[in-house]
Design an enzyme around this catalytic site. Structure first.
Site, mmCIF file in Angstrom:
data_model
loop_
_atom_site.group_PDB
_atom_site.id
_atom_site.type_symbol
_atom_site.label_atom_id
_atom_site.label_comp_id
_atom_site.label_asym_id
_atom_site.label_seq_id
_atom_site.Cartn_x
_atom_site.Cartn_y
_atom_site.Cartn_z
ATOM 1 N N GLY A 349 1.599 9.310 -7.507
ATOM 2 C CA GLY A 349 1.570 8.907 -6.334
ATOM 3 C C GLY A 349 2.428 8.289 -5.349
ATOM 4 O O GLY A 349 3.499 7.869 -6.340
ATOM 5 N N PRO A 350 2.444 7.899 -4.401
ATOM 6 C CA PRO A 350 3.614 7.260 -3.588
ATOM 7 C C PRO A 350 3.897 5.675 -4.095
ATOM 8 O O PRO A 350 3.016 5.178 -4.652
ATOM 9 C CB PRO A 350 3.140 7.095 -1.989
ATOM 10 C CG PRO A 350 1.653 7.402 -2.121
ATOM 11 C CD PRO A 350 1.272 8.057 -3.462
ATOM 12 N N GLY A 352 4.139 1.898 -4.483
ATOM 13 C CA GLY A 352 3.398 0.932 -3.923
ATOM 14 C C GLY A 352 1.810 1.194 -3.954
ATOM 15 O O GLY A 352 0.986 0.462 -3.428
ATOM 16 N N LYS A 355 0.237 2.184 -9.064
ATOM 17 C CA LYS A 355 0.287 2.843 -10.762
ATOM 18 C C LYS A 355 0.485 1.753 -11.430
ATOM 19 O O LYS A 355 0.017 1.687 -12.528
ATOM 20 C CB LYS A 355 1.439 3.831 -10.678
ATOM 21 C CG LYS A 355 1.126 4.982 -9.309
ATOM 22 C CD LYS A 355 1.877 6.159 -9.278
ATOM 23 C CE LYS A 355 3.601 5.609 -9.035
ATOM 24 N NZ LYS A 355 3.742 5.018 -7.767
ATOM 25 N N THR A 356 1.625 1.080 -11.368
ATOM 26 C CA THR A 356 1.990 -0.022 -12.115
ATOM 27 C C THR A 356 0.987 -1.045 -12.496
ATOM 28 O O THR A 356 0.387 -1.377 -13.575
ATOM 29 C CB THR A 356 3.206 -0.823 -11.976
ATOM 30 O OG1 THR A 356 4.441 0.379 -11.699
ATOM 31 C CG2 THR A 356 3.766 -1.650 -12.886
ATOM 32 N N GLU A 479 7.804 5.414 -14.983
ATOM 33 C CA GLU A 479 9.202 5.734 -14.377
ATOM 34 C C GLU A 479 9.998 5.302 -15.425
ATOM 35 O O GLU A 479 11.148 5.038 -15.050
ATOM 36 C CB GLU A 479 9.174 4.811 -13.171
ATOM 37 C CG GLU A 479 8.199 4.579 -12.280
ATOM 38 C CD GLU A 479 8.348 5.142 -10.980
ATOM 39 O OE1 GLU A 479 9.206 5.582 -10.655
ATOM 40 O OE2 GLU A 479 7.143 5.268 -10.433
HETATM 41 P P1 ADP Z 1 3.479 1.505 -7.650
HETATM 42 O O1 ADP Z 1 3.726 1.335 -9.515
HETATM 43 O O2 ADP Z 1 2.497 2.474 -7.345
HETATM 44 O O3 ADP Z 1 4.677 1.756 -7.317
HETATM 45 P P2 ADP Z 1 2.451 -1.213 -7.997
HETATM 46 O O4 ADP Z 1 1.131 -1.188 -8.761
HETATM 47 O O5 ADP Z 1 3.760 -1.850 -8.658
HETATM 48 O O6 ADP Z 1 2.971 0.192 -7.155
HETATM 49 O O7 ADP Z 1 2.227 -2.250 -6.710
HETATM 50 C C1 ADP Z 1 1.105 -1.982 -5.850
HETATM 51 C C2 ADP Z 1 0.824 -3.080 -4.850
HETATM 52 O O8 ADP Z 1 0.723 -4.467 -5.659
HETATM 53 C C3 ADP Z 1 2.437 -3.324 -4.120
HETATM 54 O O9 ADP Z 1 1.986 -3.555 -2.810
HETATM 55 C C4 ADP Z 1 2.851 -4.531 -4.467
HETATM 56 O O10 ADP Z 1 3.345 -5.261 -3.475
HETATM 57 C C5 ADP Z 1 1.686 -5.468 -5.013
HETATM 58 N N1 ADP Z 1 2.002 -6.260 -6.137
HETATM 59 C C6 ADP Z 1 2.566 -5.802 -7.274
HETATM 60 N N2 ADP Z 1 2.771 -6.819 -8.234
HETATM 61 C C7 ADP Z 1 2.338 -7.859 -7.667
HETATM 62 C C8 ADP Z 1 2.205 -9.284 -8.218
HETATM 63 N N3 ADP Z 1 2.323 -9.555 -9.347
HETATM 64 N N4 ADP Z 1 1.690 -10.165 -7.262
HETATM 65 C C9 ADP Z 1 1.437 -9.685 -6.196
HETATM 66 N N5 ADP Z 1 1.253 -8.571 -5.482
HETATM 67 C C10 ADP Z 1 2.051 -7.614 -6.312
HETATM 68 MG MG MG Z 2 5.520 1.213 -10.515
#
Ligand code: ADP
Ligand code: MG
Length: 554
Positions: A349-350, A352, A355-356, A479
């Site tokens: 997925g895109p 943000g 996924k993480t 990743e």
């Molecule tokens: P991906 O891995 O899909 O790129 P993330 O799961 O890392 O996306 O992040 C999803 C959203 O959560 C993002 O908009 C990011 O700004 C927010 N985010 C990630 N970690 C934190 C955190 N520790 N505190 C607040 N917001 C977070």
């Molecule tokens: Mg990520």
């Protein structure tokens, strides 16, 4: 030991109360001196003085040592507590300031326990004991002294207030300084490459200046205190001599009594001073403990529950209708995923999309707000957190290399010590063997802070080797191969796949090549799971996935 130390200082205080009496008698019984009994009196006084010195030293040592023990304890407790606080705590607190709690604030406590408390206990004893003796010696002189001493309080109490106010400020500035220093040094490369030295130093200068001004305030206060104290003391002594001298002349008081009063007066100044600032010392210690207590009152992650057995490890991991927000920021809305063991599952997925975050929840770095996380049919919270996290080994986007050697990093967090064959095996899987063979010290090469001496790709491969050695049922690759060229990525993934046949692999990847062969693919967008299926199924049913794939091909 602490109580014993205080007992020692009480004994020495008692000796100090008795000594002037002996001196007084020695002066007044001049006959004794004429009869050559003086040597005996001198010997008594001398041995009492020596005894008092030794006992005081012993008392000081015992009390200080307990203070040292206390600071070691406090620091250990705070650090241990910090390490078990929830992940979200660290999203909102700066590590340098937390370090300052462990290091700077704890030392104020030490001072309070090993200096202030014992000093004030013996001071109180000294003042009460002395007053008692003085009253029996001469009531009028005692009343005179009692009128003079409040003068000391008049000076010391406002000074104490100033000390109290500035010491709290000083702790705050010190923690800012610690934070700026550690952060800028740890990130020296970004600082240099963003030409941010000036800005960083400007912030540093500001804190240094603040701290300097606070220290100057202390200097002002302390430089005035001593001379004024001396002045007050002189005034009192002169008064005592004038009044006492007249009394000695008209025969209503002996010379010995006057001398003993003067000695008592000298002995009382320090205790009275320390009693006068006790309250501000106390407030200062309270200020430091408050900051420590704030940390200590935050509940740690709960590590109670069941230990996951080998059989339970084979159950699927399930996220069911899960909602999750970082504070107010909602990131997952009603997501459901199922990770069958020994399958290869991908989340795409895109950027943000969350996924993480799914991984953060799965590994229980963050608790879910609503919905369920299950292992088979059992909710995750029934299992011990530490046992749960041992299900996973993870290669993240972030750099998780520590200072030390390559070997230190390989063995990081491992309970068992792998032999050389196993280590070489892991290095082979991660495609790292040839790189290491080129390094002068091989596996003992020191990698520097956060692995600065390695390339980005080497750091990722080192993490992969570490993950492989962990032998956990689930491997998560977030990743994990993004810093690698597609050839070495393919190499690593094939060998990982071959060698982790009986393990679950959850991979998050940009590159299509790494996910097309997954057993199951989840497509995440807009905080939700849009669909899941194999590559072919998703191509057929999900236009977003098709677009994603086409962009990749481009
Ligand atoms: P991906 O891995 O899909 O790129 P993330 O799961 O890392 O996306 O992040 C999803 C959203 O959560 C993002 O908009 C990011 O700004 C927010 N985010 C990630 N970690 C934190 C955190 N520790 N505190 C607040 N917001 C977070
Ligand atoms: Mg990520």
């Amino acid at each position: 030991m602490f109580v014993m130390g205080i007992l020692f200082s009480l004994i020495s205080t008692l000796l100090n109360i008795v000594l002037p009496l002996i001196i007084r008698n020695a002066i007044d019984m001049r006959k004794l001196i004429e009869n050559k009994m003086g040597i005996q009196v001198l010997l008594t006084i001398g041995s009492l003085l020596i005894a008092s010195t030794l006992i005081t030293a012993m008392g000081n040592f015992l009390v200080s040592r307990e203070g040292d023990r206390l600071i070691a304890d406090v620091r250990t407790k705070v650090q241990t507590h910090l390490m078990h606080l929830p992940t979200s705590f660290f999203d909102n607190n700066l590590s340098g300031q937390l370090a300052s709690r462990v290091i700077n604030d704890a030392s104020i406590l030490k001072n309070f326990v090993s200096v202030t408390i014992p000093a004030n206990i013996s001071s109180m004893f000294m003042v009460i004991g002395t007053l008692f003796v003085l009253v029996t010696l001469d009531l009028k002189m005692t009343i005179l002294i009692c009128f003079c001493f409040p003068l000391v309080f008049l000076i010391m109490v406002p000074i104490g207030k100033i000390i109290e106010r500035y010491s709290i400020k000083s702790q705050t500035e010190l923690s800012n300084l610690t934070e700026t220093t550690t952060e800028s040094l740890r990130n020296i490369r970004p600082v240099k490459l963003n030409h941010a030295e000036k800005g960083v130093l400007a912030r540093f200068y500001r804190y240094i200046q603040n701290l300097y001004h606070i220290s100057v305030k202390f200097d002002e206060v302390f430089s005035i205190t001593n001379p004024i104290q001396t002045l007050v003391s002189y005034s009192i002594i002169l008064t005592l001599i004038l009044y006492g001298g007249a009394r000695v002349t008209n025969g209503t008081m002996t010379l010995g009594t006057l001398v003993s009063f003067l000695i008592y007066f000298f002995q009382l100044t320090n205790p009275i001073n320390s009693l006068a600032v006790f309250y501000s010392d106390y407030k200062q210690a309270i200020g430091a403990t408050q900051k420590i207590n704030e940390i200590m009152s935050i509940p740690t992650e709960d590590d109670n529950g069941l230990v996951i057995s080998g059989r339970q490890e084979q159950n699927p991991l399930i996220l069911k209708n899960v909602y999750f927000a970082y504070g107010q920021h909602e990131v997952l809305r009603n997501v459901s995923l199922r990770f069958e063991q020994q399958k290869k599952i991908a989340i795409v997925g895109p950027s943000g999309a969350g996924k993480t975050t799914i991984i953060n929840i799965l590994t229980r770095l963050y608790p879910i707000d609503k919905g369920e996380l299950l292992l088979g049919k059992t909710p995750a919270y029934k299992y011990k957190l530490s046992s749960w996290r041992k299900l996973f080994s993870i290669v993240t986007q972030e750099n998780s290399i520590l200072s030390g050697s390559i070997k230190d990093n390989l063995l990081f967090g491992l309970d068992t010590k792998p032999n050389n064959t196993e280590i070489n095996h892991a290095l082979n899987v991660a495609n790292l063997s040839s790189d290491i063979s080129l390094m002068p010290r091989g596996i003992s090469t020191i990698v520097g802070e956060q692995g600065v001496k390695l390339s980005g790709g080497q750091r990722q491969r080192l993490q992969i080797a570490r993950t492989y050695l962990k032998q956990t049922p689930v491997i998560i690759l977030d990743e994990a191969t993004s810093s690698l060229d597609s050839d070495s990525e393919k190499n690593i993934l094939t060998s990982l796949e071959r060698l982790s046949k009986d393990r679950t692999v959850i991979s998050i990847a940009h590159r299509l090549s790494t996910i097309v062969h997954s057993d199951l693919i989840y497509f995440v967008d807009d905080h939700r799971i849009l669909a899941c299926g194999t590559h072919k199924e998703l191509l057929a049913k999900l236009p977003e996935y098709k677009r994603f794939v086409n962009e990749q091909k481009l």
